[in-house]
Design a protein around this motif. Structure first.
Motif, PDB file in Angstrom:
ATOM      1  N   CYS A  63       0.818  -1.220   0.000  1.00  0.00           N
ATOM      2  CA  CYS A  63       0.000   0.000   0.000  1.00  0.00           C
ATOM      3  C   CYS A  63       0.848   1.264   0.000  1.00  0.00           C
ATOM      4  O   CYS A  63       0.482   2.259  -0.640  1.00  0.00           O
ATOM      5  N   VAL A  64       1.987   1.252   0.685  1.00  0.00           N
ATOM      6  CA  VAL A  64       2.860   2.431   0.661  1.00  0.00           C
ATOM      7  C   VAL A  64       3.469   2.603  -0.715  1.00  0.00           C
ATOM      8  O   VAL A  64       3.593   3.738  -1.220  1.00  0.00           O
ATOM      9  N   VAL A  65       3.838   1.514  -1.373  1.00  0.00           N
ATOM     10  CA  VAL A  65       4.387   1.625  -2.730  1.00  0.00           C
ATOM     11  C   VAL A  65       3.313   2.071  -3.711  1.00  0.00           C
ATOM     12  O   VAL A  65       3.579   2.866  -4.619  1.00  0.00           O
ATOM     13  N   LEU A  66       2.087   1.585  -3.542  1.00  0.00           N
ATOM     14  CA  LEU A  66       1.009   1.938  -4.470  1.00  0.00           C
ATOM     15  C   LEU A  66       0.472   3.339  -4.230  1.00  0.00           C
ATOM     16  O   LEU A  66       0.094   4.041  -5.179  1.00  0.00           O
ATOM     17  N   HIS A  67       0.439   3.775  -2.969  1.00  0.00           N
ATOM     18  CA  HIS A  67      -0.107   5.094  -2.625  1.00  0.00           C
ATOM     19  C   HIS A  67       0.954   5.917  -1.880  1.00  0.00           C
ATOM     20  O   HIS A  67       0.771   6.266  -0.709  1.00  0.00           O
ATOM     21  N   PRO A  68       2.049   6.242  -2.529  1.00  0.00           N
ATOM     22  CA  PRO A  68       3.139   6.925  -1.813  1.00  0.00           C
ATOM     23  C   PRO A  68       2.882   8.415  -1.647  1.00  0.00           C
ATOM     24  O   PRO A  68       2.182   9.038  -2.454  1.00  0.00           O
ATOM     25  N   PHE A  69       3.450   8.966  -0.607  1.00  0.00           N
ATOM     26  CA  PHE A  69       3.486  10.422  -0.452  1.00  0.00           C
ATOM     27  C   PHE A  69       4.636  11.018  -1.257  1.00  0.00           C
ATOM     28  O   PHE A  69       4.645  12.209  -1.531  1.00  0.00           O
ATOM     29  N   GLY A  70       5.610  10.177  -1.615  1.00  0.00           N
ATOM     30  CA  GLY A  70       6.830  10.679  -2.237  1.00  0.00           C
ATOM     31  C   GLY A  70       6.783  10.839  -3.730  1.00  0.00           C
ATOM     32  O   GLY A  70       7.786  11.214  -4.343  1.00  0.00           O
TER      33      GLY A  70
END
Length: 641
Positions: A63-70
């Motif tokens: 989920c962090v890779v799919l929806h990153p802040f970066g």
């Protein structure tokens, strides 16, 4: 943030990484339940500590890779956002590792918690809340935040012990507690099965066959959309996935028949939403319900059948009334792209065989998980009946990975609901809420039901049905059951309103998805969906006050077949009254007083007292006869002829 789609610069790298991680993650819960085959040993079942923590770690990473802040919408990196992503991952993965280490140690020795462990527990809760907000919107994230704040306030004098033991390092009511275990063990195989069914390419065949079956109806493609969405939604268990999967074909066809874009989108949104209440799969919430209520899943889907058929009957009736209002006639020709081929009929096997396998397995006594795995094992070789799969078998691997991706996103919401469950169970808030609600409602079941319905719709806006259902049943379920509702009835009531939130403005997520395809106004599409599918708000009250409608209930056994048939008759008449009033049309346009009368009769038909509902039946039938055969109508017919 929008999903990464094929054709964008970001797809080649990031989406491939996400799908690879999703594929690998999906293998873990599948191996957990997969039995041995011949000489090949079974890998599972795994111990709870490494199983739950490793799957959650994978889901956080995906989920962090799919929806990153970066990474911004243009695909450019944002240094501060990359730091946020790295921090979220570091905290989440560290907490998952400590869960395995510390819970394992707690089984063999006495463990004294330290402050850094409490901060780890709070940190992973914050990570889950942030990712839930990012993926599913603010509603559940705010509820989880309030629950976490209440928890910390309740244990402000001993927060280190409480936060560590009650929130994170516990296998019962914590974030990785029993609900997570049920989702991992029972829900996951069905999510993968739904993704695999979509990946076989049978969806287009279902739509063409549905159109073929409905071609003699005036509604044509609108009726086909309802039929196809009922089948497709029973497989996918997701309103939005259903809209996207069938709406791209059905919505343009509906618009060609003089229906407005808002009506076309509303029909598809309402029909797709109903897929979650249509047996045999019904989405994740129904599977969890079976575990919470303690009933066989076959009994759950049997109880769901009559309410689901009533809802889809209401959708068909809405289209009929709209066709009469617009004077839509039966189409003389069938569009070339909707002609049914022999391959379309053959592709139906890809849908019918797995669903039949599920029902058969449940009848012979297998668990829902075993039924899903059996259907999955049957589907994989059958999928090669489709030439598209034979040309590109890798599509099955992609479908499997997409199932893992959908599950990873769902797990963020499950983690957030775990925070609510931990807070509720450790502080006793449900009991306090039940006492307050009981005092507020003055022992009125109707007021309690209305409060629960409003809460479920508000919580369900923009999020999956499962978290909304769990949140409301945890908070208000005891209140409803204290007022006399059977557990099955209370759970079904909350489940229905969680489903209904997908078409309820202003955050009608299924209607928004349909509006994006139809080109209509999203809010007006949501209003149209409520007008078309408004029966979904009345049917729960019907089976609460007339539990014989859920045919496996104790009330049905006590009442007998005649009473069950009477409830079915009243439900059909109630749907007719309510749907015609909502559409302001029956054989002709309804006068305002007729609309008010029909809505009143719909409410009276729900009342279990025989003098009231028998009188309502008589007046309803009389009003229909008068509406169709009054002198004014006869005169209009003579004039038109």
């Amino acid at each position: 943030m929008e999903d990464v789609k094929p054709g964008t610069p970001r797809f080649d790298v990031r989406m491939r990484v996400v799908l690879t991680l999703s594929f690998l993650m999906a293998l873990i819960p599948l191996a957990h339940k997969m039995p041995s085959f011949g000489p090949l040993p079974s890998l599972g079942p795994f111990e709870a500590e490494p199983f739950r923590s490793s799957v959650m770690a994978f889901c956080l990473l995906i989920c962090v890779v799919l929806h990153p802040f970066g990474i911004n919408r243009e695909g450019k990196p944002r240094p501060l956002g990359l730091l946020v992503d790295a921090t979220l991952l570091a905290v989440g993965l560290w907490a998952c590792w400590r869960f395995y280490v510390d819970v394992t140690a707690m089984h063999t020795s006495i463990v004294f918690f330290e402050e850094w462990q409490a901060w780890t527990a709070l940190g992973v809760c914050v990570v889950l809340i942030i990712m839930t907000w990012r993926i599913w919107g603010a509603a559940l994230a705010i509820v989880s935040s309030v629950a976490l704040a209440w928890f910390l306030w309740s244990f402000r004098d001993d927060w280190v012990q409480a936060a560590t033991e009650n929130l994170w390092l516990v296998l019962d009511d914590g974030v990785l507690g029993n609900v997570t275990d049920v989702v991992l063990s029972t829900v996951f195989p069905f999510i993968v099965l739904g993704a695999m069914l979509e990946g076989t390419g049978a969806g287009g065949s279902m739509i063409r066959i549905s159109y073929h079956l409905m071609r003699r109806f005036r509604g044509g493609p609108a009726h086909a959309a309802i039929l196809a969405s009922a089948f497709f939604g029973a497989i996918s268990g997701s309103a939005v996935a259903n809209v996207v999967g069938t709406g791209v074909i059905t919505i343009p066809l509906i618009k060609r028949r003089k229906f407005s874009p808002e009506f076309a989108g509303g029909v598809e949104a309402a029909a797709s939403t109903g897929g979650q209440v249509m047996p045999p799969i019904m989405g994740a919430a129904a599977l969890v319900m079976a575990d919470l209520v303690g009933l066989n899943y076959l009994l759950i889907i049997t109880a769901a059948l009559i309410p689901a058929l009533a809802y889809y009957g209401a959708l068909f009736a809405s289209v009929v009334f709209e066709c009469r209002r617009l004077n839509v006639e039966v189409a003389e020709t069938v569009e070339a792209d909707l002609a049914v081929t022999p391959q379309d009929w053959l592709n139906l096997i890809l849908v019918a065989a797995p669903l039949l396998a599920i029902v058969t397995c449940l009848i012979i006594g297998l668990s829902p998980t075993g039924a899903a795995l059996t259907a999955l094992a049957l589907l994989i070789p059958l999928s090669f009946l489709n030439p598209a799969v034979r040309r590109r078998p890798f599509a099955l691997v992609e479908a499997f990975a997409h199932g893992g991706l959908s599950f990873a996103r769902l797990m963020m919401a499950v983690g957030a609901i775990g925070i609510v469950i931990a807070s509720m169970s450790s502080t006793g808030l449900p009991t306090m809420f039940a006492l307050q609600l009981d005092a507020f409602s003055a022992h009125s079941l109707l007021i309690t039901l209305i409060v629960a319905a409003i809460g479920c719709i508000m919580l369900g806006m923009g999020m999956p049905t499962l978290p909304a259902y769990l949140t409301i049943i945890i908070i208000s379920g005891s209140s409803m059951m204290a007022l006399g509702l059977a557990p099955l009835t209370a759970h079904f009531f909350v489940f229905y309103f969680g489903v209904a939130s997908a078409i309820t403005p202003p955050v009608a997520i299924a209607a928004y998805a349909a509006a994006a395809i139809s080109g209509g106004n999203p809010i007006r599409t949501g209003v149209a969906a409520v007008r078309i599918g408004g029966a979904i708000f009345a049917i729960p009250f019907m089976f609460v006050f007339n539990p014989e409608m859920l045919v496996v209930s104790q009330a049905a056994a006590d009442a007998g077949p005649a009473s069950v048939l009477l409830v079915i008759l009243r439900t059909g008449l109630m749907v007719w009254m309510m749907t015609s009033a909502a559409n302001r049309y029956d054989a002709r346009r309804l006068h305002p007083w007729e609309i008010v009368l029909r809505l009143t009769l719909a409410a009276a038909l729900i009342v279990p007292a025989p003098p009231i509902h028998w009188a309502a039946i008589a007046v309803a039938l009389g009003s229909v006869v008068w509406h169709r055969y009054s002198p004014k109508v006869a005169s209009a017919r003579e004039t038109s002829s």
